[in-house]
Design an enzyme around this catalytic site. Structure first.
Site, PDB file in Angstrom:
ATOM      1  N   LYS A  79       0.849  -1.206   0.000  1.00  0.00           N
ATOM      2  CA  LYS A  79       0.000   0.000   0.000  1.00  0.00           C
ATOM      3  C   LYS A  79       0.876   1.245   0.000  1.00  0.00           C
ATOM      4  O   LYS A  79       1.897   1.280   0.689  1.00  0.00           O
ATOM      5  CB  LYS A  79      -0.915  -0.029   1.238  1.00  0.00           C
ATOM      6  CG  LYS A  79      -1.963   1.069   1.267  1.00  0.00           C
ATOM      7  CD  LYS A  79      -2.875   0.923   2.481  1.00  0.00           C
ATOM      8  CE  LYS A  79      -3.986   1.964   2.503  1.00  0.00           C
ATOM      9  NZ  LYS A  79      -4.863   1.841   3.685  1.00  0.00           N
ATOM     10  N   SER A 154      -9.804   1.703   2.708  1.00  0.00           N
ATOM     11  CA  SER A 154      -8.931   2.480   1.844  1.00  0.00           C
ATOM     12  C   SER A 154      -7.863   1.647   1.124  1.00  0.00           C
ATOM     13  O   SER A 154      -7.297   2.121   0.142  1.00  0.00           O
ATOM     14  CB  SER A 154      -8.244   3.564   2.665  1.00  0.00           C
ATOM     15  OG  SER A 154      -7.371   2.994   3.610  1.00  0.00           O
ATOM     16  N   SER A 178     -10.026  -0.620   6.874  1.00  0.00           N
ATOM     17  CA  SER A 178      -9.398  -0.434   5.559  1.00  0.00           C
ATOM     18  C   SER A 178      -8.658  -1.651   5.003  1.00  0.00           C
ATOM     19  O   SER A 178      -8.227  -1.633   3.852  1.00  0.00           O
ATOM     20  CB  SER A 178      -8.432   0.741   5.598  1.00  0.00           C
ATOM     21  OG  SER A 178      -9.159   1.942   5.607  1.00  0.00           O
TER      22      SER A 178
END
Lengths: 486, 105
Positions: A79, A154, A178
Site C-alpha cells: 500500500k 482504503s 481499511s
C-alpha cells in the site's frame, strides 16, 4: 494454472522443486500486471527492473546451493502509505506526489530480509481516508469481480491486486476497516492485527491510536505466513507489543473443537443485507459442524461505533497531517507571499476534499468549547466499547460478525453525502477503537455473484484462534480457489 | 447542528486551510459538516458519567533500547525531498517580517 495465479505457498513449492525459477515467477507476475492492471488500476507505481534484478540475485543464491528465507522469490504489493526506501510513496495524494522516503518502514525491512520481492505500490483513498478508493488523487481502482463497482477502501489497490492475481500477497493498513472491508469486497483474506503487534514505523500516520498494518492474501494459510513475517516487537515503535511470537503453523488444521464463538445480537439488526445474513447462517453451520459452540452476546454500544470512530480518527488526523506544510518534502504551492500563506496554499491545493473535510472536523472537535462535548466524550465511549468487548470475551473465544452491511457499491453511488459512506463502516471500526484483531474471510456470494466476506474478531493477541476458525470457514465455504475472469 | 461560516473560517484558520471562495462551495461544505456533526451528536445519548476517557488501548510501557551509536540519515538524504534548498538547509519564505504585518493567533 499460471504462475501468477498461484498462492504464495504453491509458488514456494514450485520454486523449491525447480518447476520454475524465481525470475520466471517474477516475470509471470510482471507480465500479468502489464496486461491486466490497466483494467483494474490496482497500482500507483511498479518496479519491474528492481524486481527482476532481485529475482536474479536470489536465483543465483539458490543455484549456488543456498536456501531461501521464508518469503524468498515471492512477489508482493505494498500500500502506498508504507515507506519504501527510494521508491515513490505517495499516499495517493498530490501532497506527496513526488515523495521518495530515505528509509524503509520496519515491515519493509522485514519483508526484504525474508526475501519478498516488491513489485509495486498500490492505490488507496488519499491518506487512507475512505471506504472505496474513490478518494485517490490519481485514479479509480475497480473491483475485479465487477469493474463497475468499488473495490472497497482504503486499501482497495492491495485487495484488488491480490484478487486479480496482480500479486499473491499484499500489505495494507487498517484504521477503521481499511483492510477487512476491501478484502470482503474483493473476495480475499485480510487481517487487521492486534494494535501494537505490527510496527507502525514508516507507516504514514492517519490516526495513530487506531492505525495498524496487516496482510492480504488469496487464502488463510498465506495470510498467516505473511503475518508471521511482519509481526513482532520493534524498538522504533513505542507502541509495539507482542507477548509471544505468533505460531503460524500450529493452527491451520481444520479443528475448532471446544472453541466458543459469540454472535452479537446488535450486529443482526436492521441494515444488514440478505446476502450477509445468509452468509452468517452458513458460517454458523460450518463452524458448528466443525465442533465450535455458539453463544449469544451483546455489544449494546454498537450504534455509537461510527460517531466515536470519526471523532477520534479525525481529531488524530488533524494533528498528524499538520506536518504537511510544503517545507521538507512533498508538494509546495507556488507564489506564496509569506510563510503562513505558503502553509495555507500548500495544504489547500495539496489535500483533496475528503482529507480537508476530516482535518476541519478534527480541528473542530478539538477546538475550545467543543473538546468536552465531542473529543472527550468519544474517548469516554471508547472506554465503554472496550468494556463491552471484554464482557463478551468472558463468554466466548471470538466473535463471528459481518465485515460489511452491504455488497460493493457502484462508483459514485455513495459520494453525494460523506455520512452515507461512513455508515458502511459500522462492523469494522469497533475493533480499531478497542485495538482488537479481526480477520475477513470470503465465505459466500450475493445474488449477483459478488463475494461476501465475514469477520472473526478476537481478544487482543488472539490471532492464532482467528486463523484456526478462518481456515475452517475458508475450506468449507463457497469461495475457495475462485478467481475473477479478466 | 449547523456550523456557522464564521466558525468554519476560524477552524480553517487553525488548520491552515483556505475556505473555498464561492458561496455555493462554502454552503456545500457547511452542509457536509452539518451532517457529520449530527452523526457525532448521537454520542450525547450515551451515559458516560464517571467513565474515564481512553486515549490509548494498550497498557504501554517505555520501550528501551541499548545506547549504541548507529548510522543516521545523511544531510543529502534528509534534503532529497525538499521542494527548495539552499546551503544544505530547507529554503522557506521569510518567517519574520515586519511585526505589524504578522497575524496574531
Amino acid at each position: 494454472m499460471q504462475l501468477y495465479e498461484m498462492t504464495a505457498l504453491a509458488l514456494q513449492k514450485v520454486i523449491k522443486e525447480k518447476q520454475a525459477s524465481i525470475p520466471e515467477v517474477v516475470q509471470s507476475q510482471l507480465k500479468r500486471i502489464e496486461s491486466t492492471d490497466p483494467k483494474i488500476g490496482a497500482y500507483i507505481s511498479t518496479f519491474p527492473e528492481e524486481a527482476m534484478a532481485e529475482a536474479q540475485k536470489q536465483q543465483k543464491i539458490l543455484e549456488a546451493g543456498g536456501t531461501l528465507p521464508l518469503l524468498g522469490g515471492l512477489p508482493i504489493a505494498i500500500k502506498d502509505n508504507i515507506c519504501t526506501k527510494d521508491m515513490l510513496t505517495t499516499c495517493a495524494s498530490k501532497m506527496l506526489y513526488n515523495f521518495c522516503p530515505p528509509y524503509d518502514a520496519t515491515v519493509i525491512s522485514k519483508l526484504k530480509e525474508a526475501g519478498a520481492i516488491i513489485v509495486g505500490k498500490t492505490n488507496m483513498d488519499e491518506f487512507a481516508m475512505g471506504s472505496s478508493t474513490e478518494h485517490s488523487a490519481f485514479h479509480l481502482t475497480k473491483n475485479p469481480w465487477d469493474t463497475s463497482r468499488v473495490p472497497g477502501g482504503s486499501s482497495g489497490g492491495s485487495a484488488a491486486a491480490v484478487a486479480a492475481s496482480l500479486a499473491p500477497l499484499a500489505l495494507g493498513s487498517d484504521t477503521g476497516g481499511s483492510i477487512r472491508q476491501p478484502a470482503a469486497f474483493c473476495g480475499v483474506v485480510g487481517l487487521k492485527p492486534t494494535y501494537g503487534t505490527v510496527s507502525r514505523y514508516g507507516l504514514i500516520a492517519y490516526a495513530s491510536s487506531l492505525d495498524q498494518i496487516g496482510p492480504f492474501a488469496k487464502d488463510v494459510t498465506d495470510c498467516a505466513l505473511l503475518y508471521s513475517v511482519i509481526s513482532g516487537p520493534d524498538p522504533k515503535d513505542s507502541t509495539s507489543v507482542m507477548p509471544k511470537p505468533f505460531n503460524q503453523k500450529a493452527n491451520l488444521e481444520g479443528n475448532v473443537k471446544g472453541l466458543k464463538i459469540g454472535l452479537a445480537k446488535e450486529y443482526l439488526a436492521n441494515g444488514l443485507s440478505f446476502a450477509n445474513r445468509q452468509a452468517l447462517a452458513k458460517a454458523q453451520a460450518i463452524l458448528t459442524e466443525a465442533g465450535a459452540e455458539f453463544v449469544e452476546v451483546s455489544l449494546p454500544l454498537t450504534q455509537y461505533n461510527v460517531p466515536v470512530y470519526y471523532i477520534i480518527s479525525c481529531a488524530e488526523a488533524s494533528s498528524n497531517l499538520g506536518r504537511y506544510d510544503g517545507i521538507k518534502y512533498g508538494f509546495r504551492a507556488e507564489n506564496a507571499e509569506s510563510l503562513k500563506d505558503l502553509y495555507e496554499k500548500t495544504r489547500s491545493q495539496g489535500f483533496g476534499a475528503e482529507v480537508q473535510r476530516r482535518i476541519l472536523l478534527g480541528t473542530y472537535v478539538l477546538s475550545s468549547g467543543y473538546y468536552d462535548a465531542y473529543y472527550k466524550k468519544a474517548l469516554q465511549v471508547r472506554t465503554l466499547v472496550c468494556q463491552d468487548f471484554a464482557a463478551a470475551f468472558t463468554k466466548c473465544n471470538m466473535l463471528l460478525a459481518p465485515t460489511t452491511p452491504n455488497s460493493p457499491w457502484q462508483f459514485g453511488e455513495k459520494s453525494a453525502n460523506p455520512v452515507d459512506m461512513y455508515l458502511e463502516d459500522i462492523f469494522t471500526v469497533s475493533t480499531n477503537i478497542a485495538g482488537l484483531p479481526g480477520i475477513s474471510v470470503p465465505v459466500a456470494q450475493d445474488e449477483t455473484g459478488l463475494p461476501v466476506g465475514l469477520q472473526l474478531i478476537g481478544p487482543a493477541f488472539g490471532e492464532e484462534n482467528l486463523f484456526k476458525a478462518a481456515y475452517v470457514l475458508e475450506q468449507k465455504g463457497d469461495r475457495l480457489g475462485l478467481l475473477p475472469r479478466l | 447542528m449547523r456550523v456557522s461560516l464564521e466558525e468554519l473560517a476560524y477552524v480553517a484558520k487553525l488548520a491552515h486551510l483556505a475556505l473555498p471562495e464561492d458561496a455555493a462551495a462554502q454552503n456545500k461544505l457547511l452542509d457536509e459538516m452539518e451532517s457529520i456533526i449530527n452523526l457525532a451528536n448521537q454520542l450525547a445519548l450515551a451515559n458516560t458519567e464517571n467513565v474515564a476517557p481512553t486515549a490509548h488501548v494498550l497498557p504501554l510501557e517505555n520501550v528501551w533500547r541499548k545506547d549504541e551509536v548507529k548510522n543516521s540519515l545523511t544531510t543529502e538524504q534528509l534534503l532529497q525531498n525538499a521542494p527548495a534548498q539552499v546551503a544544505n538547509c530547507f529554503k522557506v519564505p521569510a518567517a519574520i517580517t515586519n511585526a505589524n504585518e504578522e497575524e496574531k493567533f
